[in-house]
Design a protein around this motif. Structure first.
Motif, PDB file in Angstrom:
ATOM      1  N   VAL A 157     -15.188   1.229  -6.947  1.00 24.23           N
ATOM      2  CA  VAL A 157     -15.252  -0.207  -6.709  1.00 24.23           C
ATOM      3  C   VAL A 157     -14.813  -0.993  -7.937  1.00 24.23           C
ATOM      4  O   VAL A 157     -14.049  -1.961  -7.843  1.00 24.23           O
ATOM      5  N   THR A 196     -23.022  -3.623  -5.558  1.00 21.87           N
ATOM      6  CA  THR A 196     -23.218  -4.848  -4.789  1.00 21.87           C
ATOM      7  C   THR A 196     -22.677  -6.059  -5.531  1.00 21.87           C
ATOM      8  O   THR A 196     -22.054  -6.943  -4.927  1.00 21.87           O
ATOM      9  N   ARG A 255     -20.169  -6.203  -7.660  1.00 21.39           N
ATOM     10  CA  ARG A 255     -18.707  -6.241  -7.610  1.00 21.39           C
ATOM     11  C   ARG A 255     -18.205  -6.664  -6.228  1.00 21.39           C
ATOM     12  O   ARG A 255     -17.247  -7.431  -6.107  1.00 21.39           O
ATOM     13  N   LEU A 256     -18.845  -6.194  -5.176  1.00 24.62           N
ATOM     14  CA  LEU A 256     -18.440  -6.571  -3.832  1.00 24.62           C
ATOM     15  C   LEU A 256     -18.687  -8.053  -3.562  1.00 24.62           C
ATOM     16  O   LEU A 256     -17.882  -8.720  -2.898  1.00 24.62           O
ATOM     17  N   TYR A 306     -15.942  -9.972  -5.212  1.00 17.41           N
ATOM     18  CA  TYR A 306     -14.763  -9.946  -4.338  1.00 17.41           C
ATOM     19  C   TYR A 306     -14.872 -11.039  -3.280  1.00 17.41           C
ATOM     20  O   TYR A 306     -13.952 -11.824  -3.056  1.00 17.41           O
ATOM     21  N   ARG A 307     -15.985 -11.050  -2.607  1.00 19.34           N
ATOM     22  CA  ARG A 307     -16.154 -11.972  -1.481  1.00 19.34           C
ATOM     23  C   ARG A 307     -16.110 -13.420  -1.944  1.00 19.34           C
ATOM     24  O   ARG A 307     -15.459 -14.274  -1.314  1.00 19.34           O
ATOM     25  N   TYR A 331     -16.744  -7.404   3.047  1.00 21.06           N
ATOM     26  CA  TYR A 331     -17.416  -7.090   1.791  1.00 21.06           C
ATOM     27  C   TYR A 331     -18.924  -7.239   1.906  1.00 21.06           C
ATOM     28  O   TYR A 331     -19.687  -6.450   1.374  1.00 21.06           O
ATOM     29  N   ALA A 390     -21.604  -4.318   1.355  1.00 21.47           N
ATOM     30  CA  ALA A 390     -22.728  -4.513   0.437  1.00 21.47           C
ATOM     31  C   ALA A 390     -24.055  -4.276   1.144  1.00 21.47           C
ATOM     32  O   ALA A 390     -24.977  -3.674   0.586  1.00 21.47           O
ATOM     33  N   THR A 400     -11.963   0.464   6.874  1.00 21.77           N
ATOM     34  CA  THR A 400     -12.529  -0.876   7.047  1.00 21.77           C
ATOM     35  C   THR A 400     -13.077  -1.091   8.451  1.00 21.77           C
ATOM     36  O   THR A 400     -13.232  -2.223   8.890  1.00 21.77           O
TER      37      THR A 400
END
Length: 349
Positions: A136, A205, A207-208, A211-212, A227, A231, A285
């Motif tokens: 990630v 979590t 990092r995700l 992203y979001r 994302y 998470a 995904t």
């Protein structure tokens, strides 16, 4: 001869020892239930990865990892069941009772295998979560990714050392996992393992969510929710293991008999969490039944041109494009989308 009313037919051990035996048998039942759940998840993961084995070398590595984890877990469950048979059936009249026989024979191969397989399972599951964290964070660059996992890597190495010492000390003659020295090593070992999982879960979590938040203005809501969904899966999986691990750690440190049940739950929950993570990774995904969320990032690039001949290309893109790559940049997608928009505007002018 029927049992006489008021006559005690139970064991002569104290209540603490009887509770240890009760919870030990109950823990064996929990391990069996957990093994059944893991068998279903393992079969699902292996079937999917086997169909994708030629698409990426990492698919083969995951298959090897799953097979190794399954073999070790199978040995652990066999040893657990055999231990119950040995102490309660074959040595039920041992002086001091079956539990005393278990404590006095920790050096036997069956008990050494119990500790060794339990330690290996925990290490393999921790290693997978560390790998997920690295994957990630690699999107931010290799240097940042390695700096982020530096502390967790040290913790994993420390837990490996402490786990090895705990296994060796617990299997020594006249010692057991409840003796003073093995108890100290075991408490330190599970504290490190639990702390490692909590830290890795927070890092993944975080990092995700970054992203979001960063790309929510550029991406469709369906893609942004991907994302959050990932998470949620990571958090729920880690919380499942962490909750039982904390319960076991506290009861084990306090030398309470119920720790045997929490050990069974924690051991099963950690592997279930591992299989869920691998299943989500293998499915790419495909987080929900929504058509947009079932597409890979490659199909998202093709979405603006999903008309005419481009629509046929989009239909061919699906869950078969398993995303195992650690290089993942949403900013590149945004840049490509902007470039496509500029080309359309220029052609319209």
């Amino acid at each position: 001869m029927s049992p006489q009313p008021g006559v005690y037919y139970g064991p002569d051990e104290d209540e603490y020892t009887k509770n240890l035996e009760r919870f030990f048998v109950a823990g064996d039942f929990v391990c069996g239930v957990g093994y059944g759940i893991m068998l279903v998840l393992w079969t699902s993961c292996v079937r999917y990865l086997w169909n994708q084995r030629r698409r990426s070398p990492k698919t083969t590595l995951l298959l090897i990892y799953l097979c190794l984890l399954f073999v070790v877990e199978t040995i652990f469950c066999i040893v657990q069941a055999r231990t119950v048979q040995v102490i309660y059936i074959e040595n039920r009249n041992y002086p001091g009772g079956p539990w005393q026989y278990f404590l006095d024979t920790q050096y036997l191969a069956i008990n050494v295998m119990f500790y060794a397989t339990l330690f290996i399972i925990t290490f393999l599951c921790d290693l997978l979560v560390l790998w997920r964290c690295w994957v990630v964070w690699t999107a931010s660059g290799p240097a940042i990714a390695y700096s982020v996992i530096a502390l967790p890597s040290v913790m994993l190495l420390a837990s490996f050392v402490m786990g090895t010492l705990w296994t060796l000390q617990s299997s020594q003659p006249n010692l057991s996992m409840y003796s003073a020295e093995p108890l100290a090593f075991g408490t330190a070992y599970y504290t490190l393992s639990l702390g490692l999982n909590i830290i890795l879960t927070i890092l993944i979590t975080l990092r995700l969510m970054i992203y979001r938040r960063t790309h929510l203005v550029h991406l469709p809501p369906q893609h942004a929710r991907q994302y959050l969904s990932l998470a949620t899966v990571i958090v729920e999986s880690a919380a499942l293991y962490s909750a039982f691990a904390i319960a076991f750690l506290v009861s084990y440190a306090m030398n309470q008999p119920i720790n045997q049940i929490w050990l069974g739950f924690a051991q099963a929950a950690q592997q279930i969490s591992t299989y869920l993570i691998i299943h989500r990774v293998a499915m790419g995904t495909a987080w929900t039944s929504n058509a947009m969320e079932s597409q890979t990032l490659t199909s998202f690039n093709a979405a603006p041109r999903a008309q005419g001949t481009g629509e046929r290309d989009l239909k061919r893109t699906g869950p078969s494009n398993v995303q195992f790559t650690s290089q993942f940049s949403v900013s590149e997608i945004v840049a490509e989308s902007k470039s496509d928009s500029e080309e359309e505007i220029a052609s319209a002018v």
